[in-house]
Scaffold this active site. Structure first.
Site, PDB file in Angstrom:
ATOM      1  N   ARG A 165      -0.932  -5.547   4.504  1.00  0.00           N
ATOM      2  CA  ARG A 165      -0.154  -4.974   3.407  1.00  0.00           C
ATOM      3  C   ARG A 165       1.042  -4.208   3.971  1.00  0.00           C
ATOM      4  NH1 ARG A 165      -5.033  -1.625   0.754  1.00  0.00           N
ATOM      5  NH2 ARG A 165      -4.949  -0.894   2.903  1.00  0.00           N
ATOM      6  N   GLU A 181     -10.553   5.046  -6.051  1.00  0.00           N
ATOM      7  CA  GLU A 181     -10.790   3.614  -6.240  1.00  0.00           C
ATOM      8  C   GLU A 181     -11.038   3.337  -7.719  1.00  0.00           C
ATOM      9  OE1 GLU A 181     -10.366   1.483  -3.805  1.00  0.00           O
ATOM     10  OE2 GLU A 181     -10.123   3.030  -2.293  1.00  0.00           O
ATOM     11  N   ARG A 229       0.878  -1.166   0.000  1.00  0.00           N
ATOM     12  CA  ARG A 229       0.000   0.000   0.000  1.00  0.00           C
ATOM     13  C   ARG A 229       0.910   1.209   0.000  1.00  0.00           C
ATOM     14  NH1 ARG A 229      -2.565   4.167   0.281  1.00  0.00           N
ATOM     15  NH2 ARG A 229      -4.731   4.368   0.944  1.00  0.00           N
TER      16      ARG A 229
END
Length: 183
Positions: free
Chosen positions: A108, A73, A65
């Site tokens: 992540r 998005e 990330r």
């Protein structure tokens, strides 16, 4: 691929080395593959969206990330463009380096993606396809926090990327509204 242990662990290990000759092997045997802070070097990756990539480490995929930014998005306005801009930053890279310090609640790695010394996280903001994610800015270095914040201000003034719109919807607002619609 190279993995570097953090300087603190290396210094601690050096001090212990006098007492325990197995120190180096115990760092690798008893700790996860990544130290609490580290550098991952890879050139095999997959772009998920404008602020997330997957890299191949040996035979295992790791989720990264991009720290300090929040990009639209995929299903949001400018989501596909943001993904394309990130892919362009990574395209034809000789070396992709991820500097990271921790994992998020989804497992992540949170990191800064450097391609031949270009900061792709910062590039996303400069090109107008990500926000400086101020909610998590405490996780950034002072220098990065200032660079990312100034880059967003300049992108807004220049009205580039998503800033062509008068009032683009930030991803955190878009996610919240879509979660509420689904409930």
């Amino acid at each position: 691929m190279k993995f570097l242990i953090s300087l603190n662990k290396l210094m601690t290990c050096s001090l212990v080395l006098f007492l325990n000759l197995n120190c180096i092997s115990s760092i690798y045997a008893n700790n996860p593959r990544y130290s609490s802070a580290g550098i991952v070097i890879s050139n095999i990756l997959y772009v998920v969206d404008g602020d997330t990539i997957h890299i191949k480490d040996k035979d295992e995929w790791k989720k990264i990330r991009l720290q300090g930014i929040d990009a639209p998005e995929k299903d949001q306005a400018f989501g596909k463009e943001s993904m394309r801009v990130l892919a362009n930053c990574l395209y034809k890279a000789k070396k992709i380096r991820i500097e990271w310090t921790e994992k998020d609640k989804y497992g992540r790695l949170l990191g800064k993606v450097l391609v031949d010394e270009t900061d792709c996280n910062l590039s996303q903001i400069k090109q107008g396809y990500a926000w400086h994610y101020k909610f998590y800015q405490k996780d950034q270095t002072d220098r990065d926090r200032q660079l990312y914040s100034n880059a967003e201000i300049e992108s807004r003034k220049s009205e580039i990327g998503l800033w062509k719109e008068k009032c683009p919807t930030p991803p955190w607002g878009w996610r919240r509204n879509n979660i509420l619609k689904c409930s």
